[in-house]
Design a protein around this motif. Structure first.
Motif, short mmCIF file in Angstrom:
data_model
loop_
_atom_site.label_atom_id
_atom_site.label_comp_id
_atom_site.label_asym_id
_atom_site.label_seq_id
_atom_site.Cartn_x
_atom_site.Cartn_y
_atom_site.Cartn_z
N ALA A 386 1.94 -7.17 -2.19
CA ALA A 386 0.81 -6.38 -2.70
C ALA A 386 -0.50 -7.13 -2.51
CB ALA A 386 1.03 -6.04 -4.17
N ALA A 387 -0.48 -8.43 -2.76
CA ALA A 387 -1.68 -9.24 -2.59
C ALA A 387 -2.14 -9.25 -1.14
CB ALA A 387 -1.43 -10.66 -3.07
N ALA A 388 -1.18 -9.27 -0.21
CA ALA A 388 -1.53 -9.24 1.22
C ALA A 388 -2.24 -7.93 1.57
CB ALA A 388 -0.28 -9.41 2.07
N LEU A 389 -1.74 -6.82 1.04
CA LEU A 389 -2.36 -5.52 1.31
C LEU A 389 -3.75 -5.43 0.69
CD1 LEU A 389 0.71 -3.17 0.75
CD2 LEU A 389 -0.29 -3.89 2.92
N GLY A 426 -8.43 5.74 5.79
CA GLY A 426 -7.04 6.16 5.81
C GLY A 426 -6.08 4.99 5.72
N GLU A 427 -6.40 3.90 6.39
CA GLU A 427 -5.56 2.71 6.34
C GLU A 427 -5.59 2.09 4.95
OE1 GLU A 427 -2.81 0.25 8.39
OE2 GLU A 427 -3.76 2.16 8.91
N ILE A 428 -6.76 2.00 4.38
CA ILE A 428 -6.90 1.48 3.01
C ILE A 428 -6.08 2.31 2.04
CG2 ILE A 428 -8.54 1.23 1.09
CD1 ILE A 428 -10.66 0.48 3.25
N LEU A 429 -6.11 3.62 2.22
CA LEU A 429 -5.38 4.51 1.33
C LEU A 429 -3.88 4.23 1.38
CD1 LEU A 429 -5.71 7.36 -0.37
CD2 LEU A 429 -4.54 8.21 1.65
N LYS A 430 -3.33 4.07 2.58
CA LYS A 430 -1.89 3.79 2.71
C LYS A 430 -1.54 2.50 1.99
CE LYS A 430 -1.50 6.13 7.17
NZ LYS A 430 -1.37 5.92 8.64
N GLN A 433 -1.57 3.09 -1.78
CA GLN A 433 -0.38 3.82 -2.23
C GLN A 433 0.78 2.86 -2.46
OE1 GLN A 433 -0.07 6.61 1.02
NE2 GLN A 433 -1.01 8.28 -0.13
N ARG A 434 0.94 1.90 -1.54
CA ARG A 434 2.04 0.94 -1.66
C ARG A 434 1.83 0.01 -2.86
NH1 ARG A 434 6.92 0.53 0.85
NH2 ARG A 434 7.72 -1.61 0.90
N VAL A 435 0.60 -0.44 -3.05
CA VAL A 435 0.33 -1.34 -4.18
C VAL A 435 0.59 -0.64 -5.51
CG1 VAL A 435 -1.45 -2.69 -5.35
CG2 VAL A 435 -1.32 -2.73 -2.86
N LEU A 436 0.10 0.58 -5.65
CA LEU A 436 0.32 1.33 -6.90
C LEU A 436 1.79 1.64 -7.10
CD1 LEU A 436 -2.80 3.62 -6.75
CD2 LEU A 436 -2.18 2.20 -8.70
N ALA A 437 2.51 1.94 -6.03
CA ALA A 437 3.95 2.17 -6.14
C ALA A 437 4.66 0.92 -6.64
CB ALA A 437 4.52 2.60 -4.80
N THR A 438 4.21 -0.24 -6.17
CA THR A 438 4.81 -1.50 -6.60
C THR A 438 4.57 -1.73 -8.09
OG1 THR A 438 4.38 -2.38 -4.38
CG2 THR A 438 4.96 -3.96 -6.10
N LEU A 483 11.08 -0.15 -2.81
CA LEU A 483 9.63 0.05 -2.74
C LEU A 483 9.28 1.24 -1.87
CD1 LEU A 483 8.55 -3.69 -2.36
CD2 LEU A 483 8.12 -2.23 -4.34
N ASP A 484 10.02 1.43 -0.79
CA ASP A 484 9.79 2.59 0.07
C ASP A 484 10.01 3.89 -0.69
OD1 ASP A 484 9.17 0.98 2.21
OD2 ASP A 484 11.05 1.33 3.31
N LYS A 485 11.06 3.94 -1.50
CA LYS A 485 11.35 5.14 -2.29
C LYS A 485 10.19 5.44 -3.25
CE LYS A 485 16.35 4.29 -2.39
NZ LYS A 485 17.47 3.87 -3.28
N CYS A 486 9.71 4.41 -3.92
CA CYS A 486 8.63 4.61 -4.89
C CYS A 486 7.33 4.98 -4.18
CB CYS A 486 8.44 3.36 -5.74
SG CYS A 486 7.62 3.68 -7.32
N THR A 487 7.09 4.38 -3.01
CA THR A 487 5.90 4.71 -2.23
C THR A 487 5.92 6.18 -1.82
OG1 THR A 487 5.78 2.44 -1.40
CG2 THR A 487 4.53 4.09 -0.20
N GLU A 488 7.08 6.68 -1.45
CA GLU A 488 7.21 8.09 -1.08
C GLU A 488 6.92 9.00 -2.27
OE1 GLU A 488 7.74 11.59 0.97
OE2 GLU A 488 7.35 9.57 1.70
N LEU A 489 7.35 8.60 -3.47
CA LEU A 489 7.03 9.38 -4.67
C LEU A 489 5.53 9.47 -4.88
CD1 LEU A 489 9.67 8.04 -7.24
CD2 LEU A 489 9.73 10.19 -5.97
#
Length: 507
Positions: A386-389, A426-430, A433-438, A483-489
């Motif tokens: 998450a920190a890397a993103l 758009g890239e920032i948004l993706k 999404q992953r950070v919030l899912a985490t 994490l992928d599952k939660c990111t999709e949610l």
């Protein structure tokens, strides 16, 4: 599935998503057809009388000083398209291409561009039948509009370039033949009408904007779950505090956090467990709220732009042809830079709440949210990722709109870089999404370590939604899959939808 009626005046962001993402078909309003025909008559008269009008009987850019004869007008328009198709890089996704096509159609439907009705109908037919031009992402300066990518959009109309049809990339001519659509020979002004404008940056940014609105709601849900897990102090969300600093986003965030945690026994009052929370919990209304206000500003700008005439020159109702600068993408460039910054801040604060959840020095939970630490690493490296993103977002959030490189022999000496701004957002948004899912997954894990408490009305729905797809992590597993599952949610909106069945989430 009803067709969406297009007239150039009242297209909504939601309709853009229906066409681009859900493959809705469109239909040109009858009144708009008359305006298009009237506009074309004016251009035909100019060509007939060989008046000097930019882009109609002259060359383009610095070549505006070169007169073009009536006999050469068709060649001029074709040359414009094939010479301007200079894009590079990965191709835009199907949904982005559909958004681009829709926005160009909607602008032309206003009847200020001088295009023939049959040419516009060709583009509409391509959209409705699923002939999607292959458009490289890179190559637009954002003034004179999105010339290079839009030229790629037009190539299949001429039987050139490439297009995706029924899931297959084909030569443009073959795709058009398979779909049963006749190619066109462009006449005076038509090539310029098709490629001069802002539909690429606006289409790319509009999709990111739509998803950012969902992300605003997700951010409040994530914060509420973390507040539950960390036994946060709900006094900081008391509306009496926020009405005296009445920013709409701040107030709406406070309302959301109160509503989401209503009935919770996890959350506390000041002094019960601690006197104050860290800023990532206590100042969430102020931080999330500022992003809400910023994104709502962007939404207002985009809703204006998607119903605007952005090509050059424009053909007025009075019969004048005016050369100006409506193609300049600065209004969108600034807006999408703002969008990227606002979204990156949602990820920034989320990553810090994630750290607070997994760092045993900052809470009373097991280190890295795992039972047998040492043998298991638990959520340790989720924070690294998450920190890397978040760090990458900081690089991407640098504004594109502050840059400009002169073009066309310095005739076009200030450009917006708006398409770069839109792509970056758009890239920032993706990433966000992953950070919030985490954070959400970690918060649910932390909640499971506490017993004898009741979740709030909204946080329970969020927790149940996550747990329907992802179990408590007892021992180390292949973490990216969870994490992928939660990111999709998060990305699909399923999490927000589940919560909104019980609690309204404002933005």
């Amino acid at each position: 599935m009803e067709n969406i009626i297009i007239n150039g005046n009242n297209l909504t962001l939601e309709e853009v998503i229906k066409v681009s993402r859900k493959n809705y078909k469109i239909q040109l309003e009858e009144e708009a057809k008359g305006k298009i025909l009237d506009s074309r008559k004016i251009i035909d008269d100019i060509v007939e009388k060989e008046k000097v009008v930019y882009g109609v009987t002259t060359g383009f850019g610095k070549f505006s000083e070169v007169s073009i004869t009536q006999d050469d007008c068709k060649t001029l328009q074709r040359n414009l398209i094939i010479s301007h198709a200079c894009g590079f890089g990965p191709n835009f996704s199907k949904e982005v291409v559909r958004a681009i096509m829709l926005l160009r159609i909607n602008a032309l439907a206003k009847g200020y561009s001088g295009i023939r009705l049959e040419t516009l109908n060709t583009l509409i037919e391509m959209l409705n039948k699923g002939v999607h031009p292959v458009i490289p992402e890179k190559g637009s300066l954002g003034a004179s509009g999105d010339l290079a990518p839009l030229a790629h959009m037009v190539l299949p109309m001429l039987g050139e370039g490439e297009a995706e049809y029924n899931g297959e990339i084909l030569p443009g001519k073959v795709a058009m033949e398979k779909a049963g659509i006749a190619t066109v020979d462009l006449v005076a002004k038509e090539g310029l009408a098709l490629i001069n404008g802002t539909p690429v940056m606006t289409g790319v940014g509009a999709i990111s904007l739509y998803d950012a609105v969902s992300l605003l709601k997700t951010a409040d849900i994530a914060c509420a779950l973390s507040a539950e897990a960390l036994r946060g102090i709900k006094d900081a969300y008391d509306l009496r505090l926020h009405v005296v600093r009445p920013h709409a986003g701040q107030i709406n965030t406070a309302k959301n956090l109160l509503n989401l945690t209503e009935g919770s026994t996890f959350v506390t009052r000041q002094g019960e467990v601690r006197v104050q929370d860290a800023y990532t919990l206590r100042c969430a209304p102020q931080v999330h709220g500022a992003s809400k206000d910023a994104i709502n500003y962007v939404k207002e700008r985009v809703e204006i732009e998607i119903n605007s005439v952005t090509d050059n020159p424009i053909v007025t109702r009075e019969g004048d042809v005016i050369s100006g600068g409506n193609f300049h993408g600065q209004p969108m460039a600034l807006s999408f830079d703002f969008l990227g910054i606002a979204v990156s801040e949602l990820a920034n604060i989320s990553e810090r709440r994630l750290e607070r959840l997994i760092n045993y020095q900052l809470n009373d939970l097991p280190p890295f949210l795992v039972k047998h630490g040492g043998l298991n690493s638990g959520f340790m490296i989720t924070q690294y990722a998450a920190a890397a993103l978040v760090s990458e977002n900081k690089v991407l959030a640098h504004p594109a709109s502050v840059d400009s490189i002169p073009s066309s022999a310095n005739q076009e000496d200030h450009v917006s870089m708006g398409t770069i701004a839109a792509r970056k957002s758009g890239e920032i948004l993706k990433h966000a999404q992953r950070v919030l899912a985490t954070e959400i997954l970690a918060a649910c894990q932390a909640i499971d370590f506490r017993e004898g408490f009741t979740l709030g009305k909204g946080t329970k729905e969020a927790y149940d939604c996550v747990r329907k797809h992802i179990k408590f992590i007892e021992n180390d597993i292949v973490m990216y899959k969870e994490l992928d599952k939660c990111t999709e949610l998060v990305a699909s909106g399923e999490l927000v939808k589940a919560v909104e069945e019980k609690v309204e989430v404002l933005y």
